[in-house]
Motif scaffolding. Structure first.
Motif, PDB file in Angstrom:
ATOM      1  N   ILE A 197      -5.484 -41.298 -21.602  1.00 41.84           N
ATOM      2  CA  ILE A 197      -4.293 -40.493 -21.376  1.00 41.84           C
ATOM      3  C   ILE A 197      -3.604 -40.335 -22.730  1.00 41.84           C
ATOM      4  O   ILE A 197      -3.374 -41.319 -23.431  1.00 41.84           O
ATOM      5  N   TYR A 198      -3.298 -39.102 -23.110  1.00 43.26           N
ATOM      6  CA  TYR A 198      -2.578 -38.813 -24.348  1.00 43.26           C
ATOM      7  C   TYR A 198      -1.184 -38.326 -23.989  1.00 43.26           C
ATOM      8  O   TYR A 198      -1.025 -37.530 -23.067  1.00 43.26           O
ATOM      9  N   TYR A 199      -0.180 -38.766 -24.727  1.00 42.68           N
ATOM     10  CA  TYR A 199       1.169 -38.262 -24.491  1.00 42.68           C
ATOM     11  C   TYR A 199       1.931 -38.194 -25.807  1.00 42.68           C
ATOM     12  O   TYR A 199       1.676 -38.953 -26.730  1.00 42.68           O
ATOM     13  N   GLY A 200       2.820 -37.208 -25.879  1.00 43.21           N
ATOM     14  CA  GLY A 200       3.605 -37.010 -27.084  1.00 43.21           C
ATOM     15  C   GLY A 200       4.227 -35.637 -27.092  1.00 43.21           C
ATOM     16  O   GLY A 200       4.454 -35.035 -26.043  1.00 43.21           O
ATOM     17  N   THR A 201       4.469 -35.120 -28.288  1.00 43.80           N
ATOM     18  CA  THR A 201       5.209 -33.873 -28.422  1.00 43.80           C
ATOM     19  C   THR A 201       4.379 -32.623 -28.158  1.00 43.80           C
ATOM     20  O   THR A 201       4.886 -31.659 -27.616  1.00 43.80           O
ATOM     21  N   SER A 202       3.113 -32.593 -28.556  1.00 46.45           N
ATOM     22  CA  SER A 202       2.252 -31.433 -28.323  1.00 46.45           C
ATOM     23  C   SER A 202       0.810 -31.834 -28.576  1.00 46.45           C
ATOM     24  O   SER A 202       0.534 -32.867 -29.182  1.00 46.45           O
ATOM     25  N   SER A 203      -0.125 -30.981 -28.154  1.00 47.90           N
ATOM     26  CA  SER A 203      -1.541 -31.299 -28.349  1.00 47.90           C
ATOM     27  C   SER A 203      -1.914 -31.306 -29.824  1.00 47.90           C
ATOM     28  O   SER A 203      -2.898 -31.922 -30.218  1.00 47.90           O
ATOM     29  N   ASP A 204      -1.133 -30.626 -30.663  1.00 48.56           N
ATOM     30  CA  ASP A 204      -1.393 -30.603 -32.104  1.00 48.56           C
ATOM     31  C   ASP A 204      -0.874 -31.844 -32.826  1.00 48.56           C
ATOM     32  O   ASP A 204      -1.163 -32.048 -33.999  1.00 48.56           O
ATOM     33  N   ASP A 205      -0.096 -32.646 -32.132  1.00 49.76           N
ATOM     34  CA  ASP A 205       0.495 -33.844 -32.728  1.00 49.76           C
ATOM     35  C   ASP A 205      -0.602 -34.848 -33.058  1.00 49.76           C
ATOM     36  O   ASP A 205      -1.312 -35.320 -32.171  1.00 49.76           O
ATOM     37  N   GLU A 206      -0.760 -35.162 -34.343  1.00 49.95           N
ATOM     38  CA  GLU A 206      -1.784 -36.132 -34.752  1.00 49.95           C
ATOM     39  C   GLU A 206      -1.406 -37.556 -34.373  1.00 49.95           C
ATOM     40  O   GLU A 206      -2.230 -38.459 -34.455  1.00 49.95           O
ATOM     41  N   ASN A 207      -0.153 -37.770 -33.964  1.00 40.91           N
ATOM     42  CA  ASN A 207       0.319 -39.106 -33.616  1.00 40.91           C
ATOM     43  C   ASN A 207       0.535 -39.270 -32.115  1.00 40.91           C
ATOM     44  O   ASN A 207       1.402 -40.039 -31.702  1.00 40.91           O
ATOM     45  N   LEU A 208      -0.245 -38.560 -31.298  1.00 40.74           N
ATOM     46  CA  LEU A 208      -0.125 -38.732 -29.851  1.00 40.74           C
ATOM     47  C   LEU A 208      -0.366 -40.191 -29.489  1.00 40.74           C
ATOM     48  O   LEU A 208      -1.236 -40.854 -30.061  1.00 40.74           O
ATOM     49  N   GLN A 209       0.410 -40.685 -28.554  1.00 36.40           N
ATOM     50  CA  GLN A 209       0.229 -42.045 -28.044  1.00 36.40           C
ATOM     51  C   GLN A 209      -0.883 -42.001 -26.989  1.00 36.40           C
ATOM     52  O   GLN A 209      -1.139 -40.951 -26.391  1.00 36.40           O
ATOM     53  N   THR A 210      -1.530 -43.121 -26.745  1.00 36.64           N
ATOM     54  CA  THR A 210      -2.632 -43.146 -25.777  1.00 36.64           C
ATOM     55  C   THR A 210      -2.498 -44.309 -24.810  1.00 36.64           C
ATOM     56  O   THR A 210      -1.839 -45.306 -25.102  1.00 36.64           O
ATOM     57  N   LEU A 211      -3.145 -44.133 -23.690  1.00 37.64           N
ATOM     58  CA  LEU A 211      -3.231 -45.154 -22.647  1.00 37.64           C
ATOM     59  C   LEU A 211      -4.642 -45.086 -22.098  1.00 37.64           C
ATOM     60  O   LEU A 211      -5.142 -44.002 -21.788  1.00 37.64           O
ATOM     61  N   ASP A 212      -5.338 -46.206 -22.014  1.00 35.77           N
ATOM     62  CA  ASP A 212      -6.695 -46.249 -21.464  1.00 35.77           C
ATOM     63  C   ASP A 212      -6.641 -46.586 -19.974  1.00 35.77           C
ATOM     64  O   ASP A 212      -5.882 -47.467 -19.564  1.00 35.77           O
ATOM     65  N   VAL A 213      -7.441 -45.866 -19.191  1.00 32.41           N
ATOM     66  CA  VAL A 213      -7.505 -46.066 -17.740  1.00 32.41           C
ATOM     67  C   VAL A 213      -8.973 -46.153 -17.351  1.00 32.41           C
ATOM     68  O   VAL A 213      -9.801 -45.380 -17.832  1.00 32.41           O
TER      69      VAL A 213
END
Length: 77
Positions: free
Chosen positions: A58-74
């Motif tokens: 799971i990726y979350y953050g400001t936009s899909s272009d954000d190189e610093n998206l946070q992640t969560l493994d499921v």
């Protein structure tokens, strides 16, 4: 965004979003529920969309272009 790790599917698939307007230096906590439909993927065995077991990111953050998206493994079993 959701990615099924053992799939040749898309890099990231948008499954949910919330638009939030913030003032400079303002922050806000958001809650997203992980719906079963977020984990529907094309199942070549049945030729349908199904909830498939496996590992997802799971990726979350400001936009899909954000190189610093946070992640969560499921992992679905």
């Amino acid at each position: 965004y959701v990615k099924k790790l053992d799939s040749e599917g898309p890099v990231k698939t948008l499954r949910s979003f919330k638009r939030v307007e913030l003032l400079p230096k303002e922050s806000q906590n958001l809650v997203f529920e992980l719906e079963p439909s977020f984990f529907q993927w094309y199942d070549g065995a049945t030729l349908r969309m199904n909830i498939l077991p496996g590992e997802y990111k799971i990726y979350y953050g400001t936009s899909s272009d954000d190189e610093n998206l946070q992640t969560l493994d499921v992992k679905l079993i």
